[in-house]
Design a protein around this motif. Structure first.
Motif, PDB file in Angstrom:
ATOM      1  N   ALA A  19     -10.378  26.833  -4.577  1.00 39.18           N
ATOM      2  CA  ALA A  19     -10.196  25.502  -4.748  1.00 39.18           C
ATOM      3  C   ALA A  19     -11.022  24.831  -4.090  1.00 39.18           C
ATOM      4  N   GLN A  20     -11.392  23.683  -4.493  1.00 36.65           N
ATOM      5  CA  GLN A  20     -12.351  22.595  -3.502  1.00 36.65           C
ATOM      6  C   GLN A  20     -11.743  21.369  -3.923  1.00 36.65           C
ATOM      7  N   GLY A  21     -10.658  21.250  -4.309  1.00 32.79           N
ATOM      8  CA  GLY A  21     -10.384  19.797  -4.476  1.00 32.79           C
ATOM      9  C   GLY A  21      -9.439  19.196  -3.266  1.00 32.79           C
ATOM     10  N   ILE A  22      -9.281  17.845  -3.335  1.00 29.30           N
ATOM     11  CA  ILE A  22      -8.505  17.207  -2.045  1.00 29.30           C
ATOM     12  C   ILE A  22      -7.059  17.883  -1.893  1.00 29.30           C
ATOM     13  N   TYR A  23      -6.483  18.233  -0.922  1.00 27.88           N
ATOM     14  CA  TYR A  23      -5.178  18.828  -0.996  1.00 27.88           C
ATOM     15  C   TYR A  23      -4.318  17.745  -0.967  1.00 27.88           C
ATOM     16  N   ARG A  24      -3.299  18.036  -1.852  1.00 29.91           N
ATOM     17  CA  ARG A  24      -2.093  17.170  -1.923  1.00 29.91           C
ATOM     18  C   ARG A  24      -1.050  17.627  -1.176  1.00 29.91           C
ATOM     19  N   LEU A  25      -0.173  16.721  -0.396  1.00 30.12           N
ATOM     20  CA  LEU A  25       0.883  17.266   0.575  1.00 30.12           C
ATOM     21  C   LEU A  25       2.228  17.513  -0.260  1.00 30.12           C
ATOM     22  N   ALA A  26       3.071  18.202   0.530  1.00 29.82           N
ATOM     23  CA  ALA A  26       4.063  18.414  -0.087  1.00 29.82           C
ATOM     24  C   ALA A  26       5.158  18.692   1.020  1.00 29.82           C
ATOM     25  N   LEU A  46       6.985  14.415   9.883  1.00 33.90           N
ATOM     26  CA  LEU A  46       7.345  15.680   8.979  1.00 33.90           C
ATOM     27  C   LEU A  46       7.485  15.166   7.588  1.00 33.90           C
ATOM     28  N   ILE A  47       7.081  15.828   6.532  1.00 30.54           N
ATOM     29  CA  ILE A  47       7.518  15.248   5.287  1.00 30.54           C
ATOM     30  C   ILE A  47       8.786  15.912   4.807  1.00 30.54           C
ATOM     31  N   ASP A  48       9.858  15.269   4.528  1.00 33.21           N
ATOM     32  CA  ASP A  48      11.046  15.720   4.550  1.00 33.21           C
ATOM     33  C   ASP A  48      11.304  16.570   2.817  1.00 33.21           C
ATOM     34  N   THR A  49      12.284  17.068   2.598  1.00 31.19           N
ATOM     35  CA  THR A  49      12.686  17.649   1.381  1.00 31.19           C
ATOM     36  C   THR A  49      12.562  16.775  -0.019  1.00 31.19           C
ATOM     37  N   ALA A  50      12.736  15.318   0.482  1.00 31.65           N
ATOM     38  CA  ALA A  50      12.563  14.370  -0.477  1.00 31.65           C
ATOM     39  C   ALA A  50      11.206  13.812  -0.686  1.00 31.65           C
ATOM     40  N   GLY A  51      10.090  14.459   0.149  1.00 31.21           N
ATOM     41  CA  GLY A  51       8.913  14.336  -0.218  1.00 31.21           C
ATOM     42  C   GLY A  51       8.347  12.894   0.541  1.00 31.21           C
ATOM     43  N   SER A  52       9.167  12.616   1.566  1.00 33.56           N
ATOM     44  CA  SER A  52       8.932  11.271   2.268  1.00 33.56           C
ATOM     45  C   SER A  52       8.667  11.351   3.809  1.00 33.56           C
ATOM     46  N   ILE A  53       8.108  10.411   4.330  1.00 31.99           N
ATOM     47  CA  ILE A  53       8.135  10.297   5.744  1.00 31.99           C
ATOM     48  C   ILE A  53       8.618   9.160   6.290  1.00 31.99           C
ATOM     49  N   SER A  54       9.260   8.787   7.637  1.00 29.20           N
ATOM     50  CA  SER A  54       9.913   7.548   7.806  1.00 29.20           C
ATOM     51  C   SER A  54       9.111   6.984   9.094  1.00 29.20           C
ATOM     52  N   LEU A  55       8.645   5.850   8.820  1.00 32.54           N
ATOM     53  CA  LEU A  55       7.983   5.207   9.687  1.00 32.54           C
ATOM     54  C   LEU A  55       8.616   3.799  10.122  1.00 32.54           C
ATOM     55  N   PRO A  56       8.336   3.458  11.545  1.00 31.92           N
ATOM     56  CA  PRO A  56       8.949   2.361  11.953  1.00 31.92           C
ATOM     57  C   PRO A  56       8.432   1.176  11.249  1.00 31.92           C
ATOM     58  N   LEU A  66       0.614  13.362  -2.848  1.00 32.64           N
ATOM     59  CA  LEU A  66      -0.672  12.394  -2.640  1.00 32.64           C
ATOM     60  C   LEU A  66      -1.567  12.933  -1.735  1.00 32.64           C
ATOM     61  N   THR A  67      -2.968  12.597  -1.699  1.00 29.39           N
ATOM     62  CA  THR A  67      -4.097  12.781  -0.936  1.00 29.39           C
ATOM     63  C   THR A  67      -3.838  12.305   0.442  1.00 29.39           C
ATOM     64  N   LEU A  68      -4.541  12.474   1.231  1.00 30.32           N
ATOM     65  CA  LEU A  68      -4.565  11.368   2.537  1.00 30.32           C
ATOM     66  C   LEU A  68      -5.030  10.079   2.285  1.00 30.32           C
ATOM     67  N   PRO A  69      -6.076  10.053   1.446  1.00 31.95           N
ATOM     68  CA  PRO A  69      -6.339   8.599   1.190  1.00 31.95           C
ATOM     69  C   PRO A  69      -5.563   7.693   0.504  1.00 31.95           C
ATOM     70  N   GLU A  70      -4.773   8.465  -0.338  1.00 33.76           N
ATOM     71  CA  GLU A  70      -3.801   7.681  -1.029  1.00 33.76           C
ATOM     72  C   GLU A  70      -2.348   7.375  -0.251  1.00 33.76           C
ATOM     73  N   ILE A  71      -2.371   8.483   0.688  1.00 30.48           N
ATOM     74  CA  ILE A  71      -1.305   8.042   1.704  1.00 30.48           C
ATOM     75  C   ILE A  71      -1.619   6.848   2.606  1.00 30.48           C
ATOM     76  N   GLU A  72      -2.805   6.834   3.038  1.00 28.64           N
ATOM     77  CA  GLU A  72      -3.362   5.636   3.934  1.00 28.64           C
ATOM     78  C   GLU A  72      -2.902   4.281   2.951  1.00 28.64           C
ATOM     79  N   GLY A  73      -3.529   4.607   1.965  1.00 25.52           N
ATOM     80  CA  GLY A  73      -3.494   3.277   1.017  1.00 25.52           C
ATOM     81  C   GLY A  73      -1.854   2.710   0.952  1.00 25.52           C
ATOM     82  N   ARG A  74      -1.205   3.720   0.651  1.00 28.28           N
ATOM     83  CA  ARG A  74       0.397   3.376   0.473  1.00 28.28           C
ATOM     84  C   ARG A  74       0.860   2.559   1.646  1.00 28.28           C
ATOM     85  N   ILE A  75       0.527   3.216   2.799  1.00 30.58           N
ATOM     86  CA  ILE A  75       1.249   2.801   3.998  1.00 30.58           C
ATOM     87  C   ILE A  75       0.492   1.419   4.515  1.00 30.58           C
TER      88      ILE A  75
END
Length: 416
Positions: A19-26, A46-56, A66-75
Motif C-alpha cells: 500500500a502506497q496511500g497516505i496513512y489514515r489514523l485510528a 493519543l487518539i482515544d476509542t472515540a477517535g478523538s484527541i483533546s486539545l487545549p 483522517l490523514t495528517l493534512p486533513e487533521i492539520e486543516g481541521r485543527i
C-alpha cells in the motif's frame, strides 16, 4: 540441494509494492501536534476509542480515519474560529498502534509496529513457532531476528534517503523536492515522501510567516518616522518664532518698553520647545535604529533556518553512512541464518496457517497471508497449526502442501 521454498517466496515478494496511500489514523495511534508560536497548544496526543484527541482551548477534535493534512486543516479551522489569527499547524505521527501476535507462537501478545514490518517480523517478536523443536526453534528465532534487523536497517536507510533529499532541496532554497531513486523498490516510498514534504512545507511556511511579520513592521515604522519628523519640523518652526519674538522683546526691554515677566515666560516657552524638539529627534533616531535592527533580525532568521537545515543534513548524512556500513553485514547474517534453516529442513514437517485480521473503520477482514505479507498498524497475526506429523517454518510451502496439488493449494493463497 533444491532451492528452499522460503527463498522462492521471498524473491516473489520483492516485486510487491504494498500500500502506497497516505496513512489514515485510528484509535490507539499517538500524534504530535505543533501550533507555531503556541507551545501551550502543542504536544503529544493519543487518539482515544472515540477517535478523538483533546486539545487545549478547542477541546475534542475528531481525527479518526483522517490523514495528517486533513487533521492539520481541521485543527487550523477550529483554532481560527475565534482563538488565533492565521494559526499554523503541523501534525506528525509519534507512535502507531501496536500489532498483535496470537496462536502458535512462544510469546503471544502486542508488539510495537515498525514501518515495513512483515508477518515474519511479527513471528520473530512472538519468539517463533511454539511447537518447533528446541534446536530448530533457536535456528528459526535467529533467522527471524536477523531478518527483522536487516529489514529495519533497509527501512531506516530508505527513510534517511528521503529526508536527505528533502534537506538538500531546502539548502538550495527549494519549496519542494522529488523522491530519490530507490534500488530496493518503491514500497512505502510514497508515504515517506509525503511525510517529508509535510515537514518541509511546515518549516518553509514557518520561516515565511516569521519574515512576513518582521517585514510588515518596516512600513509602519516608516510612517511613524515621517510623523515624528513632521512634528520635529513643526517644533523647529515654533522655536524659531519664539526666538524672533524673544529678540524683539529684549530690544523693547532695553528701552523699558517691555515687561520682564513676559520675557521670562517666553524664555520658558523656548526651553520647552527645545526639549520637545530634542525628543522628536531622539525618537526619529530610535525608529531608524529599530528598522536597522529588523533588517538584522530578518537576516538572523534566514541564517538560523539554513543553519538548522545544514546541521540536520549533516546528522542525516552521518546516520545514513552508519546504516549503509551495517547493512552488508546484516544481509550476510540473514543469508547465513536462512541457509541454516534450509539445511535443517529435512525433518518431519508441520503445516501452519497464517491469517491477518485487519480492521479498517468498522470493517474487519480476515486475510490469508505468508511470511512476506506486509502488516499495517493494529493488525492481528494469527498462526494456527493445522496438521501434525510434518514440520515447516512460517511462509514455507511444506511437502504436504505441495503434494495436495494445485486444486487444493489454491484455497490458501497468500496475501501479496
Amino acid at each position: 540441494m533444491a532451492a528452499c521454498p522460503l527463498v522462492v517466496e521471498r524473491a516473489a515478494a520483492q516485486g510487491t509494492t504494498g500500500a502506497q496511500g497516505i496513512y489514515r489514523l485510528a484509535p490507539g495511534d499517538r500524534i504530535t501536534v505543533t501550533v507555531f508560536g503556541q507551545t501551550d497548544l502543542s504536544g503529544d496526543f493519543l487518539i482515544d476509542t472515540a477517535g478523538s484527541i483533546s486539545l487545549p482551548l478547542i477541546g475534542a477534535v475528531q481525527v479518526s480515519n483522517l490523514t495528517l493534512p486533513e487533521i492539520e486543516g481541521r485543527i487550523t479551522e477550529r483554532l481560527a474560529d475565534g482563538y488565533l489569527r492565521r494559526p499554523s499547524v503541523s501534525a506528525r505521527i509519534m507512535e502507531l498502534r501496536p500489532i498483535y501476535v496470537v496462536g502458535n507462537v512462544k510469546a503471544p501478545g502486542s508488539y510495537p509496529y515498525r514501518s515495513g514490518m512483515s508477518v515474519m517480523s511479527a513471528i520473530a517478536l512472538g519468539g517463533g513457532p511454539g511447537s518447533a523443536k528446541a534446536l530448530d526453534s533457536v535456528a528459526l528465532a535467529d533467522f527471524l531476528t536477523s531478518e527483522e534487523r536487516a529489514s529495519t536497517l533497509e527501512a531506516t536507510r530508505r527513510a534517511l534517503q528521503v529526508k536527505k533529499a528533502r534537506l538538500e532541496a531546502q539548502t538550495k532554497g527549494a519549496r519542494s523536492f522529488d523522491a530519490p531513486a530507490n534500488g530496493d523498490g518503491d514500497r512505502g516510498l510514497a508515504a515517506l515522501v509525503a511525510s517529508e514534504r509535510e515537514v518541509m512545507e511546515f518549516q518553509v511556511k514557518s520561516l515565511d510567516r516569521q519574515l512576513e511579520i518582521l517585514r510588515a513592521q518596516i512600513p509602519l515604522m516608516w510612517r511613524e518616522m515621517d510623523a515624528v519628523r513632521g512634528q520635529a519640523v513643526a517644533e523647529k518652526r515654533q522655536l524659531e518664532m519664539i526666538q524672533l519674538r524673544l529678540d524683539d522683546n529684549y530690544k523693547l526691554l532695553n528701552k523699558d518698553l517691555a515687561v520682564r515677566s513676559t520675557v521670562l515666560a517666553m524664555e520658558r516657552d523656548k526651553a520647552n520647545s527645545q526639549v520637545n524638539l530634542s525628543k522628536f529627534q531622539a525618537e526619529a533616531a530610535h525608529l531608524e535604529q529599530t528598522m536597522g535592527t529588523i533588517d538584522i533580525r530578518i537576516l538572523e532568521a534566514q541564517n538560523l533556518y539554513h543553519q538548522r537545515v545544514m546541521t540536520e543534513l549533516q546528522e542525516t548524512r552521518t546516520k545514513l553512512q552508519e546504516i549503509e556500513s551495517m547493512l552488508p553485514t546484516a544481509r550476510e547474517t540473514r543469508s547465513v541464518k536462512l541457509n541454516q534453516i534450509s539445511d535443517a529442513d529435512d525433518a518431519d514437517d508441520v503445516d501452519r496457517s497464517i491469517v491477518v485480521v485487519r480492521t479498517t473503520g468498522r470493517q474487519v477482514e480476515m486475510l490469508p497471508a505468508s511470511e512476506s505479507t506486509l502488516l499495517e498498524p493494529g493488525d492481528v497475526v494469527r498462526i494456527t497449526k493445522i496438521q501434525t506429523g510434518s514440520r515447516s517454518f512460517p511462509g514455507m510451502q511444506t511437502r504436504t502442501a505441495r503434494e495436495r496439488g494445485p486444486a487444493q493449494a489454491a484455497t490458501s493463497q497468500p496475501l501479496d
